[in-house]
Design an enzyme around this catalytic site. Sequence first.
Site, PDB file in Angstrom:
ATOM      1  N   ARG A  57      36.324  48.702  52.812  1.00 39.51           N
ATOM      2  CA  ARG A  57      37.621  48.609  53.489  1.00 39.51           C
ATOM      3  C   ARG A  57      38.787  48.468  52.509  1.00 39.51           C
ATOM      4  O   ARG A  57      39.813  49.101  52.687  1.00 39.51           O
ATOM      5  CB  ARG A  57      37.616  47.520  54.560  1.00 39.51           C
ATOM      6  CG  ARG A  57      37.511  46.105  54.054  1.00 39.51           C
ATOM      7  CD  ARG A  57      37.334  45.163  55.212  1.00 39.51           C
ATOM      8  NE  ARG A  57      36.048  45.387  55.867  1.00 39.51           N
ATOM      9  CZ  ARG A  57      35.779  45.080  57.137  1.00 39.51           C
ATOM     10  NH1 ARG A  57      36.707  44.558  57.893  1.00 39.51           N
ATOM     11  NH2 ARG A  57      34.589  45.276  57.627  1.00 39.51           N
ATOM     12  N   THR A  58      38.625  47.672  51.465  1.00 41.12           N
ATOM     13  CA  THR A  58      39.755  47.500  50.543  1.00 41.12           C
ATOM     14  C   THR A  58      40.030  48.801  49.790  1.00 41.12           C
ATOM     15  O   THR A  58      41.173  49.203  49.617  1.00 41.12           O
ATOM     16  CB  THR A  58      39.482  46.345  49.568  1.00 41.12           C
ATOM     17  OG1 THR A  58      39.210  45.171  50.316  1.00 41.12           O
ATOM     18  CG2 THR A  58      40.674  46.097  48.671  1.00 41.12           C
ATOM     19  N   LYS A  61      26.518  53.244  31.917  1.00 41.66           N
ATOM     20  CA  LYS A  61      25.878  53.611  30.644  1.00 41.66           C
ATOM     21  C   LYS A  61      26.170  52.592  29.561  1.00 41.66           C
ATOM     22  O   LYS A  61      25.940  52.849  28.380  1.00 41.66           O
ATOM     23  CB  LYS A  61      26.385  54.982  30.185  1.00 41.66           C
ATOM     24  CG  LYS A  61      26.052  56.107  31.142  1.00 41.66           C
ATOM     25  CD  LYS A  61      26.717  57.396  30.677  1.00 41.66           C
ATOM     26  CE  LYS A  61      26.658  58.467  31.761  1.00 41.66           C
ATOM     27  NZ  LYS A  61      27.653  59.515  31.534  1.00 41.66           N
ATOM     28  N   ARG A 102      38.911  46.411  41.519  1.00 44.30           N
ATOM     29  CA  ARG A 102      38.019  45.423  42.134  1.00 44.30           C
ATOM     30  C   ARG A 102      36.933  45.176  41.082  1.00 44.30           C
ATOM     31  O   ARG A 102      36.351  46.116  40.539  1.00 44.30           O
ATOM     32  CB  ARG A 102      37.423  45.997  43.412  1.00 44.30           C
ATOM     33  CG  ARG A 102      36.147  45.335  43.933  1.00 44.30           C
ATOM     34  CD  ARG A 102      36.353  43.943  44.460  1.00 44.30           C
ATOM     35  NE  ARG A 102      37.281  43.848  45.566  1.00 44.30           N
ATOM     36  CZ  ARG A 102      36.945  43.920  46.860  1.00 44.30           C
ATOM     37  NH1 ARG A 102      35.691  44.100  47.209  1.00 44.30           N
ATOM     38  NH2 ARG A 102      37.858  43.815  47.786  1.00 44.30           N
ATOM     39  N   HIS A 127      42.422  37.540  45.605  1.00 45.96           N
ATOM     40  CA  HIS A 127      42.513  38.816  46.295  1.00 45.96           C
ATOM     41  C   HIS A 127      43.907  38.838  46.914  1.00 45.96           C
ATOM     42  O   HIS A 127      44.073  38.659  48.115  1.00 45.96           O
ATOM     43  CB  HIS A 127      41.414  38.887  47.371  1.00 45.96           C
ATOM     44  CG  HIS A 127      41.190  40.249  47.935  1.00 45.96           C
ATOM     45  ND1 HIS A 127      42.010  41.321  47.649  1.00 45.96           N
ATOM     46  CD2 HIS A 127      40.232  40.709  48.788  1.00 45.96           C
ATOM     47  CE1 HIS A 127      41.552  42.390  48.302  1.00 45.96           C
ATOM     48  NE2 HIS A 127      40.486  42.041  48.997  1.00 45.96           N
TER      49      HIS A 127
END
Lengths: 311, 468
Positions: free
Chosen positions: A61-62, A89, A111, A139
Amino acid sequence: MSETVSGNRHLLSIRELEGPDIISLLDSARSFAEVSTRPVKKVPALRGRTIVNLFLEPSTRTRMSFELAAKRLSADVINFATSSSSLSKGESLKDTAKTIVAMGVDAVVMRHQSAGAAQMLTGWIDCSVVNAGDGMHEHPTQALLDLFTMREELGRLEGLKVAIVGDIDHSRVARSNIIALNRVGAHVLLVAPRSLLPEGIEEMGAETTGSIDEALEWCDVLYLLRIQMERVEESRFPSLREYTLQYGLTQTRWSRLKRKPLVMHPGPMNRGVEIASEVADEVESVITGQVAAGVAVRMAVLYDLLGGSHG
Amino acid sequence: MGNGVLLRGGRVLSFPAGLGAETDILVEKGVVAAVGQGLSPGRAEVVDVSGCIVAPGLVELHAHLREPGMEYKEDVASGSRAAACGGYSAVFCMPNTEPAIDNSSVAEYVFDRGVDEGLCMVLPHGAITQGRAGETLAPMGEMGTCRAGVMGFSDDGSPVSDSEIMRRAMEYARTMNALVISHSEEPSLSAGGQMNEGYYSTLLGLRGIPPESEEIGVFRDICLAEKTGARLHLAHVSTARSVDLVRDAKRRGLPVTCEVTTHHILLDDSGLTDYDTNMKMNPPLRSKADVDALLEALADGTIDVIATDHAPHAPHEKETEFDRAEFGVVGLETCLALVLTRLVETGVLSLEKALEKLTLAPSRIMDMGRWGYMPTVEEGAPANLVVFNPETEWIVDPRAFKSRARNTPYGGWRLRGRVVHTVFRGRLVVREGDLSPGPEQGTARKKQKDAGRVGAGERASAAAGTGD
């Protein structure tokens, strides 16, 4: 919003915003919310700007919300997820970020599972950084969209009594909301067993209680956090059943309330744990309203960082 | 050089005499040949040290020199250079190497590397348990009787979490007349922790390390020392209650000593708000109240020693997300200046007391007399000296470090007091703040060794986790 020496503007933490800054962003979000109701949901505000969504932790959703926000402002958007990245990697975050920015990027929305990652990024790359959630830290856009929703639903923020229920310790949403609500003059009560409250949380500007019933009598807004099964293994509480009995918004608790608070949830909900399914259905419009507000608020944030007089 | 050195016009700081008047010190054949005014140099080189203080060389009780196994962070050569420039004559290094210093061959290897460098004594501590795994005792007797003469044993970086094994280790160490150096920590309380638990860890969303994880460890180890009669030295105490426990143990006459690191007395957890990984160490920076308690314990003598817990890391191990960054900071090249600026100038400690905690106290704890080491400046004593100017102001520039590592929280700090010369075994190994190229350096044997060494200076795998 903070500004680094290079002149880039960032949103890393709600602590960077004073009360009037928050209100002004919410006002701006209200104008942008109107855009999403048009048949052509787009304004040219950030045309020619490039924004990278660097999502190094699962999120739907974000990420979608930021992507829609950027697209509705006519910015070019690139999504970068862990599975497709060099990070899998073994490339360092610093190298990954530098590589991306070398392609000519105006903002990175990140994020990350590590607290402080967004702030570190600002020291490494020459563009704006928006924190879309960093570990247990913050947040900030979630807090802004929550305040937006409270303000639209209840008409004010100052003096509002907000109870936040659940796993405060692991919650960046709770931290950002506690700070934001304090900045706009609202009162915060945290509802959880002590084992879910981090040390010194009161100093951030919150009262605490172990009784959800006390909180329900007091609050204008009841903000429920998602409860995760892992916390049982960490001995934070004995079982989900016990949590629901002690802290859940059960049908019984809900029905006996004379004055019903605004019920909010950052999603995704655990029906039957922190909220009874029947109650969730009853209050669903507000919770989906939060999601809609998310796009408008993120448009306001991106526009503030990249557009207008600052651009 | 072979003709000796006359240090002219410095003030001698020695114990118990304290700070004396300006005098001359003649160093010949590795020993202090004479101390007095108007000494004739004879064939010795005359070095003007007026305005400076001449003190016994510093003794570091707690450093990580990373050799063998993690030479990309530091090795005995770079660590020795850093130590000499920091004014040290002896550095005890921790056994959390790869392989661990848990037998005589690794101990002798590290010891010999120090001899090769010839800049300071490099004296390894040995591991308490094999591979530092906390399961079976390492051969303390073998390490004690080998060329490296290991007397201190520690699994530093990790606690010996099994109390039964710690008890037996102390009993065994007592028989060997060895010292147990404890990294005291209850790991179930600190697991996953990144910084001190409290308001700041909550604000920053970082997993906390509660003070109690250290204090329970300290209490356990003092209990076991009392039961077993072993000599116990507590490494890097960092909390108010830890020093209370030590104070109480000393009052009861137990053979317990402790050290504090420079960073735990100069910094606190409020400084972490920028997620500076150079402030990440274990034990973590504690609260202001803890710092105050540590300063009090320094002043009242509860804390015996100031150590650095010099813990070098490569840049990529620090320039990363906070919870992925390694624990530890370097300290050898800043310690004396920090102590002079932040403890002596502020009146927390007298100059004599401060130097005592950097020289006399650690050398006593490690019984360095067995090496013929005497932390004093008097006729007949081995000439291991630090010459520092207490008035020189300088700004810490990590790029100028002799250490291979740059992970310091003090970059840009303005400090007062600087090492000018370091004399080791009668030779000026550091001159005007920089290493002096002496005849002992660059010998064929050393060059050969350098050529044969692998991995030094190269980026090695970051997989090897090292908590310090």
